[in-house]
Design a protein around this motif. Structure first.
Motif, PDB file in Angstrom:
ATOM      1  N   TRP A   1       2.114 -10.540   3.133  1.00  0.00           N
ATOM      2  CA  TRP A   1       1.792  -9.246   2.530  1.00  0.00           C
ATOM      3  C   TRP A   1       0.287  -9.043   2.410  1.00  0.00           C
ATOM      4  N   THR A   2      -0.487 -10.115   2.197  1.00  0.00           N
ATOM      5  CA  THR A   2      -1.943  -9.971   2.081  1.00  0.00           C
ATOM      6  C   THR A   2      -2.548  -9.560   3.419  1.00  0.00           C
ATOM      7  N   TYR A   3      -1.967 -10.045   4.501  1.00  0.00           N
ATOM      8  CA  TYR A   3      -2.438  -9.674   5.833  1.00  0.00           C
ATOM      9  C   TYR A   3      -2.174  -8.203   6.094  1.00  0.00           C
ATOM     10  N   ARG A   4      -0.974  -7.758   5.759  1.00  0.00           N
ATOM     11  CA  ARG A   4      -0.642  -6.352   5.974  1.00  0.00           C
ATOM     12  C   ARG A   4      -1.482  -5.445   5.083  1.00  0.00           C
ATOM     13  N   LEU A   5      -1.741  -5.891   3.865  1.00  0.00           N
ATOM     14  CA  LEU A   5      -2.577  -5.103   2.965  1.00  0.00           C
ATOM     15  C   LEU A   5      -3.981  -4.949   3.528  1.00  0.00           C
ATOM     16  N   ALA A   6      -4.535  -6.031   4.058  1.00  0.00           N
ATOM     17  CA  ALA A   6      -5.871  -5.968   4.642  1.00  0.00           C
ATOM     18  C   ALA A   6      -5.894  -5.112   5.906  1.00  0.00           C
ATOM     19  N   SER A   7      -4.777  -5.076   6.632  1.00  0.00           N
ATOM     20  CA  SER A   7      -4.699  -4.301   7.872  1.00  0.00           C
ATOM     21  C   SER A   7      -4.552  -2.807   7.616  1.00  0.00           C
ATOM     22  N   GLU A   8      -3.798  -2.448   6.556  1.00  0.00           N
ATOM     23  CA  GLU A   8      -3.536  -1.042   6.251  1.00  0.00           C
ATOM     24  C   GLU A   8      -3.730  -0.779   4.757  1.00  0.00           C
ATOM     25  N   PRO A   9      -4.952  -0.939   4.238  1.00  0.00           N
ATOM     26  CA  PRO A   9      -5.156  -0.800   2.783  1.00  0.00           C
ATOM     27  C   PRO A   9      -4.852   0.599   2.261  1.00  0.00           C
ATOM     28  N   GLY A  10      -5.193   1.621   3.035  1.00  0.00           N
ATOM     29  CA  GLY A  10      -4.954   2.980   2.567  1.00  0.00           C
ATOM     30  C   GLY A  10      -3.488   3.292   2.371  1.00  0.00           C
ATOM     31  N   ARG A  11      -2.648   2.736   3.229  1.00  0.00           N
ATOM     32  CA  ARG A  11      -1.217   3.031   3.171  1.00  0.00           C
ATOM     33  C   ARG A  11      -0.476   2.095   2.226  1.00  0.00           C
ATOM     34  N   LEU A  12      -0.932   0.859   2.115  1.00  0.00           N
ATOM     35  CA  LEU A  12      -0.138  -0.157   1.427  1.00  0.00           C
ATOM     36  C   LEU A  12      -0.679  -0.622   0.079  1.00  0.00           C
ATOM     37  N   ALA A  13      -1.927  -0.273  -0.262  1.00  0.00           N
ATOM     38  CA  ALA A  13      -2.509  -0.803  -1.498  1.00  0.00           C
ATOM     39  C   ALA A  13      -1.693  -0.415  -2.723  1.00  0.00           C
ATOM     40  N   ARG A  14      -1.334   0.842  -2.810  1.00  0.00           N
ATOM     41  CA  ARG A  14      -0.589   1.296  -3.983  1.00  0.00           C
ATOM     42  C   ARG A  14       0.778   0.608  -4.050  1.00  0.00           C
ATOM     43  N   ARG A  15       1.439   0.533  -2.916  1.00  0.00           N
ATOM     44  CA  ARG A  15       2.773  -0.075  -2.875  1.00  0.00           C
ATOM     45  C   ARG A  15       2.720  -1.542  -3.278  1.00  0.00           C
ATOM     46  N   TYR A  16       1.806  -2.283  -2.683  1.00  0.00           N
ATOM     47  CA  TYR A  16       1.776  -3.714  -2.949  1.00  0.00           C
ATOM     48  C   TYR A  16       1.242  -4.046  -4.332  1.00  0.00           C
ATOM     49  N   LEU A  17       0.114  -3.428  -4.695  1.00  0.00           N
ATOM     50  CA  LEU A  17      -0.553  -3.835  -5.926  1.00  0.00           C
ATOM     51  C   LEU A  17       0.082  -3.226  -7.173  1.00  0.00           C
ATOM     52  N   ARG A  18       0.557  -1.989  -7.083  1.00  0.00           N
ATOM     53  CA  ARG A  18       1.145  -1.352  -8.260  1.00  0.00           C
ATOM     54  C   ARG A  18       2.607  -1.697  -8.439  1.00  0.00           C
ATOM     55  N   ASP A  19       3.347  -1.794  -7.313  1.00  0.00           N
ATOM     56  CA  ASP A  19       4.799  -1.975  -7.397  1.00  0.00           C
ATOM     57  C   ASP A  19       5.241  -3.408  -7.088  1.00  0.00           C
ATOM     58  N   ASP A  20       4.787  -3.956  -5.952  1.00  0.00           N
ATOM     59  CA  ASP A  20       5.384  -5.198  -5.458  1.00  0.00           C
ATOM     60  C   ASP A  20       4.942  -6.443  -6.219  1.00  0.00           C
ATOM     61  N   VAL A  21       3.658  -6.554  -6.526  1.00  0.00           N
ATOM     62  CA  VAL A  21       3.207  -7.750  -7.251  1.00  0.00           C
ATOM     63  C   VAL A  21       3.866  -7.838  -8.630  1.00  0.00           C
ATOM     64  N   PRO A  22       3.878  -6.755  -9.436  1.00  0.00           N
ATOM     65  CA  PRO A  22       4.587  -6.838 -10.721  1.00  0.00           C
ATOM     66  C   PRO A  22       6.075  -7.149 -10.553  1.00  0.00           C
ATOM     67  N   GLU A  23       6.708  -6.586  -9.519  1.00  0.00           N
ATOM     68  CA  GLU A  23       8.135  -6.850  -9.301  1.00  0.00           C
ATOM     69  C   GLU A  23       8.371  -8.312  -8.931  1.00  0.00           C
ATOM     70  N   ALA A  24       7.508  -8.882  -8.104  1.00  0.00           N
ATOM     71  CA  ALA A  24       7.660 -10.290  -7.734  1.00  0.00           C
ATOM     72  C   ALA A  24       7.540 -11.185  -8.961  1.00  0.00           C
ATOM     73  N   LEU A  25       6.550 -10.900  -9.817  1.00  0.00           N
ATOM     74  CA  LEU A  25       6.382 -11.692 -11.037  1.00  0.00           C
ATOM     75  C   LEU A  25       7.587 -11.533 -11.957  1.00  0.00           C
ATOM     76  N   ARG A  26       8.128 -10.320 -12.029  1.00  0.00           N
ATOM     77  CA  ARG A  26       9.304 -10.066 -12.861  1.00  0.00           C
ATOM     78  C   ARG A  26      10.507 -10.854 -12.339  1.00  0.00           C
ATOM     79  N   LEU A  27      10.694 -10.853 -11.029  1.00  0.00           N
ATOM     80  CA  LEU A  27      11.810 -11.588 -10.441  1.00  0.00           C
ATOM     81  C   LEU A  27      11.708 -13.081 -10.736  1.00  0.00           C
TER      82      LEU A  27
END
Length: 245
Positions: free
Chosen positions: A206-232
């Motif tokens: 996911w860090t590779y994809r974030l670095a490749s497409e930050p404009g499209r994926l930053a909000r999804r990964y940092l706002r939604d996915d990281v908190p969800e992973a920690l919650r899981l």
């Protein structure tokens, strides 16, 4: 199950004339399903559900109900095609990024045919945006689909759109297997690049994809996915402790 076991399950079903639908949830899909019963139902409707996300595998192990490995849609597009080629099966691609110049869906079809001689790619369709809400566009797709009669379909339209489209197409093709593969078609075509193998193994793709497409994926990964992973992971630990006590 493992990736080879998943492929074997699909091939065995095809040999007996039974179709199905593979859903590959990742952390982003898990977060969406947590908030929506409708989206959760789309996952539950899958005939085969595999973990396309290292945090899901880690959480299963922490909870004491371990999954053997990550089985990603972007890997299944290769392994299923190889098995299909060995059996002379018919494959169709649906979706990918609309790009009239690069034509990634057609490029993906060419890549697969060159990699796996004997594979019959009978469709490479990238319909326009909104095709699933336009009656004429939908009828056109169904007509092409029925004429091609694929045994296996990769739908790269993103969750949940691809799952909803698959559910509708299955009515016309009960013997076909469908894989919702997200960006898998773009990866096949080289339109998008996957992370190196070591990053896939360590759960840092996911860090590779974030670095490749930050404009499209930053909000999804940092706002939604990281908190969800920690919650899981936290919920898995609590579940394990509750089971022990």
């Amino acid at each position: 199950m493992t990736e080879p076991e998943a492929v074997a399950r699909v091939m065995a079903a095809l040999e007996t004339g039974r179709g199905g639908h593979i859903v590959t949830p990742n952390v982003d899909i898990a977060a969406a399903a947590r908030k929506s019963a409708d989206l959760r139902a789309l996952i539950d409707a899958g005939d085969l559900v595999t973990a396309d996300g290292a945090p899901l595998v880690w959480a299963s192990r922490l909870a004491g109900t371990p999954l053997p490995e990550r089985v990603a849609g972007s890997d299944l597009v290769w392994s299923l095609a190889e098995a299909a080629a060995e059996r002379g099966l018919r494959l169709a691609l649906l979706g990918g990024t609309p790009d009239n110049a690069a034509r990634p869906t057609e490029r993906a079809a060419t890549v697969l045919e060159h990699r796996f001689p004997g594979l019959k790619v009978v469709g490479a369709w990238c319909p326009p945006m909104g095709f699933d809400r336009d009656d004429s566009q939908w009828r056109s797709l169904v007509a092409r689909f029925e004429a091609a009669a694929p045994d296996l379909v990769y739908a790269g339209l993103g969750f949940p759109k691809q799952e909803r489209v698959i559910a509708r197409l299955r009515e016309a093709a009960p013997r076909t297997w469908f894989l919702g593969c997200g960006a898998g078609i773009d990866f096949l075509a080289g339109y998008r690049r996957r992370a190196p193998e070591w990053m896939r193994r360590t759960g840092t793709e996911w860090t590779y994809r974030l670095a490749s497409e930050p404009g499209r994926l930053a909000r999804r990964y940092l706002r939604d996915d990281v908190p969800e992973a920690l919650r899981l992971l936290a919920e898995a630990v609590r579940a394990r402790r509750a089971g022990i006590s």
